[in-house]
Design an enzyme around this catalytic site. Structure first.
Site, PDB file in Angstrom:
ATOM      1  N   GLU A 167     100.305  60.026  97.619  1.00 38.65           N
ATOM      2  CA  GLU A 167     101.129  60.592  97.342  1.00 38.65           C
ATOM      3  C   GLU A 167     101.371  62.099  97.887  1.00 38.65           C
ATOM      4  OE1 GLU A 167      98.614  60.471  93.221  1.00 38.65           O
ATOM      5  OE2 GLU A 167     100.554  59.298  93.143  1.00 38.65           O
ATOM      6  N   ASP A 207      98.778  51.863  88.609  1.00 34.98           N
ATOM      7  CA  ASP A 207      97.332  52.995  88.736  1.00 34.98           C
ATOM      8  C   ASP A 207      97.456  52.832  87.060  1.00 34.98           C
ATOM      9  OD1 ASP A 207      96.398  55.720  89.035  1.00 34.98           O
ATOM     10  OD2 ASP A 207      98.746  56.241  89.365  1.00 34.98           O
ATOM     11  N   GLU A 263      95.422  58.389  80.710  1.00 33.91           N
ATOM     12  CA  GLU A 263      96.431  59.077  81.028  1.00 33.91           C
ATOM     13  C   GLU A 263      98.231  58.376  80.550  1.00 33.91           C
ATOM     14  OE1 GLU A 263      97.277  58.995  85.670  1.00 33.91           O
ATOM     15  OE2 GLU A 263      98.798  59.609  85.348  1.00 33.91           O
TER      16      GLU A 263
HETATM   17  C1  GCU Z   1      98.080  59.346  89.629  1.00 32.64           C
HETATM   18  C2  GCU Z   1      98.131  60.441  88.693  1.00 32.64           C
HETATM   19  C3  GCU Z   1      98.626  61.796  89.848  1.00 32.64           C
HETATM   20  C4  GCU Z   1      96.599  61.298  90.998  1.00 32.64           C
HETATM   21  C5  GCU Z   1      96.050  59.846  90.881  1.00 32.64           C
HETATM   22  C6  GCU Z   1      95.172  59.492  92.716  1.00 32.64           C
HETATM   23  O1  GCU Z   1      99.050  59.053  89.687  1.00 32.64           O
HETATM   24  O2  GCU Z   1      99.637  60.546  88.077  1.00 32.64           O
HETATM   25  O3  GCU Z   1      98.132  63.074  89.352  1.00 32.64           O
HETATM   26  O4  GCU Z   1      96.843  62.408  91.878  1.00 32.64           O
HETATM   27  O5  GCU Z   1      96.984  58.823  90.205  1.00 32.64           O
HETATM   28  O6  GCU Z   1      95.001  58.743  91.513  1.00 32.64           O
HETATM   29  O7  GCU Z   1      94.997  60.308  93.828  1.00 32.64           O
END
Ligand code: GCU
Length: 678
Positions: A285, A364, A392
């Site tokens: 990400e 996720d 979440e």
């Molecule tokens: C999810 C979450 C993110 C987080 C990511 C992770 O996608 O929405 O906020 O950073 O998980 O586990 O790194």
């Protein structure tokens, strides 16, 4: 200035105490039965800060429950009371509790085990259990039992639903550390022995946590946790050498980069010798990582592992690596495959002090996912399983959702990695593949809210997480029961009613949200509330492919993305075939028409309608249950939960009507029962 905790009113403190209520015992016969065991303590071991904290807890609890001043003596023998001693033949966290004739003996493998034993006895008393003829032996299933905070130094918490951080504010450590101290008590009372305090997404300022700017504060915080047997770790920025302006590369094979991390580790451990190590989210990400330099994740992780080796530190390396710039038109790329595809080929290539952290599912933290196929495939690599306590995608601590039933399914899942009966719980504990480092971690659900978790009932998920990973054989019912008694008391109707609320709550949430394992269908970025196509034409690899004929993702080997091929044969066959694939995961693995008949005998479309109507009814029942308890619970907690339940009902209806209407419009198929669809 006053401490944060001192500013809480008495009724707020009731919420703040969570499951460590230590309510005065009204049952006089119980009180007199246990008193003899508790009046004196003989400490037959060397005291340290952990033992001191255990004794303080003991005295505070008994003072409050029994108005008793338990006298502590060092090294003496007793006829009546509690004896504490160590046994070098025990494993570090093992303890035994034996009792007879008003003498209680707590023997531990370490100071920490004694602390756990003290909390065990207090848990028994809080549940009004007898202390006669005890013969208890406890060894945790998992060696490392960890919490990950996603706190940022500006004070915000990523995916935090319980107020801001109690570690940081305005890029500083909060000076008043009473909260941290009380948090350490809560965590160690359920056996947590490790945590990170900062977000896995390490931004600019947080990169400096490993520098002299913050190390003195890091140490103060780490020491508090250490004195409760909890080892603190830091999340680090893989590109720290660049971010800190020292180098223009973070290539793990570059000599200067290696030297940078050696120097950094040396300094970190000079100041914070009890630090556990680093947690790293790399190439995930948009976070930097070794891919930039055409290096693999073993090269990246091992470089850090070597830097921490001299100090006994470990590197926890996350497997949440996938392409988040996917083209939705591309039907071949399957995000679910990513962790396995990236890490399976690297099995056996990681240093001894590196451990891979694997999310429980391949996507996720959705309401329903299969178990990550990577678990069981790494035979020569240390691994952690990662859960998320913060809800979440499960109602963000505004909906009551008891998560233990979900986690139990994960832990009991048979991977067939070494034939039938190779369960996830035995792999992640390190037993199956004889791993040196093993355990479970979860994303925290606490914040500065006076009740820690926003939703009072979400305290149960934190409590339950600790208890479950200590002993995965505890049932969800047992854990909930323990928690209710300690948190709300002993009224049988109250216990029964709260059980009826929490036990079906995960199922209820699944019923009114995304059906049959498809997941997502939430609003983009904040992830709350229904938005069926929110992620459908986006880059995140999270699609449902609903059209007028049907819905689902074909992940089969025969006609789909081949994801089912990542499982061992037994599970592969189970999921590959539409006939045997479990209903609750059908749309995760297959694209089927709305008229497809499930194993339950219902069509997919009728299942969608039925579950969505039912889910809302289940929330209505929760509210009825809760309102029946009005005069059995303090007003503060009663109102808090009630307000959230009312919001949950509103939200559940929003989900129900959005989902039902969408699929009615897509399919044109009416509800068999003619209920209201818009
Ligand atoms: C999810 C979450 C993110 C987080 C990511 C992770 O996608 O929405 O906020 O950073 O998980 O586990 O790194």
């Amino acid at each position: 200035s006053e401490r944060m905790v001192d500013m809480l009113s008495e009724e707020m403190l009731t919420s703040y105490r969570a499951w460590l209520q230590y309510e005065p015992i009204e049952d006089q016969s119980y009180a007199s039965n246990v008193s003899a065991y508790l009046k004196n303590v003989a400490v037959n071991l060397d005291c340290d800060e952990i033992i001191d904290n255990a004794l303080i807890e003991w005295q505070t609890a008994l003072g409050s429950m029994l108005q008793m001043n338990s006298a502590v003596d060092v090294g003496s023998e007793l006829d009546q009371g509690l004896i504490l001693k160590l046994d070098a033949s025990y494993q570090e966290d093992t303890y035994t509790i034996d009792s007879s004739e008003n003498l209680l003996t707590l023997t531990g493998g370490s100071s920490r085990a004694i602390l756990y034993g003290i909390f065990h006895v207090l848990r028994l008393i809080q549940q009004r259990k007898s202390l006669d003829n005890l013969s208890i032996k406890e060894t945790p299933k998992n060696k490392i039992r960890m919490i990950n905070h996603w706190d940022d130094m500006d004070g915000s918490v990523e995916r935090g639903y319980a107020g801001e951080s109690f570690f940081f504010k305005d890029y500083k450590f909060i000076k008043d550390r009473q909260r941290i101290h009380d948090y350490a008590r809560l965590l160690s009372s359920v056996g947590i022995n490790a945590l990170t305090i900062n977000n896995v997404n390490v931004h600019k300022i947080e990169t400096e946590l490993v520098t002299d700017t913050y190390l003195a504060d890091v140490k103060l915080t780490s020491d508090i946790f250490n004195q409760y047997g909890i080892t603190m770790y830091l999340s680090i920025n893989y590109a720290a050498p660049i971010e800190l302006g020292v180098l223009d590369t973070a290539d793990p094979l570059d000599e200067n980069v290696i030297a940078f991390w050696e120097k950094t580790a040396k300094r970190v451990y000079e100041v914070v010798p009890n630090l556990g190590g680093f947690l790293v989210k790399a190439d995930s990400e948009n976070r930097p990582g070794p891919f930039t330099y055409n290096r693999d994740h073993a090269e990246g992780a091992n470089m850090l592992g070597k830097a921490l080796e001299p100090y006994g530190g470990i590197v926890i390396w996350r497997c949440f690596v996938y392409n988040n710039k996917q083209d939705w038109r591309d039907r071949k790329t399957d995000r679910a495959r990513a962790a396995y595809d990236h890490f399976k080929p690297l099995d056996g290539k990681f240093n001894d002090n590196v451990v891979l952290q694997i999310k429980n599912g391949p996507m996720d933290f959705q309401v329903r996912e299969p178990v990550s196929p990577l678990i069981g495939e790494l035979k020569d690599t240390n691994q952690f399983l990662e859960f998320q306590i913060a809800q979440e995608y499960l109602g963000q601590q505004r909906h009551l959702v008891y998560l233990i039933p979900q986690w139990k399914e994960v832990l009991e899942f048979d991977t067939y990695a070494k034939g039938k009966g190779t369960k996830v719980k035995d792999i992640v504990s390190g037993e199956v593949f004889d791993n040196k480092i093993a355990g479970i971690v979860a994303v925290s659900n606490v914040g500065i809210d006076y009740n820690w978790t926003g939703h009072t009932m979400a305290q149960l998920n934190l409590y339950g997480y600790g208890r479950l990973i200590w002993n995965p054989d505890l049932t969800a019912e047992e854990i909930a029961m323990e928690w209710i008694k300690q948190t709300f008391g002993h009224d049988p109707q109250l216990i029964e009613t709260i059980m009826k609320m929490v036990m079906p709550s995960w199922e209820a949430y699944e019923n009114y949200t995304s059906p049959l394992g498809i997941g997502w269908m939430v609003n983009v970025s904040h992830h709350y509330g229904p938005n069926i196509d929110g992620y459908e034409y986006d880059m995140w690899g999270t699609y449902h492919y609903a059209d007028r004929n049907g819905i689902g993702v074909d992940r089969t080997i025969a006609t789909g993305t081949g994801y089912t091929g990542q499982y061992y044969k037994e599970n592969q066959e189970l999921y590959e075939s539409i006939e045997t694939c479990p209903d609750e995961l059908l749309l995760f693995f297959h694209h089927v028409p709305y008229t497809h008949v499930l194993q339950s005998g219902k069509t997919v479309i009728q299942h969608i309608y039925d579950t969505h109507f039912k889910g809302v009814e289940q929330v209505e029942e929760m509210i009825e249950h809760w309102t029946s308890l009005e005069d059995k619970i303090d007003q503060r907690r009663y109102q808090d939960v009630k307000e959230r339940l009312e919001h949950q009902l509103w939200s559940a209806k929003e989900w129900r009507d959005t989902i039902n209407t969408y699929f009615y419009r897509k399919s044109g198929i009416a509800d068999e029962h003619n209920r209201k669809i818009y």
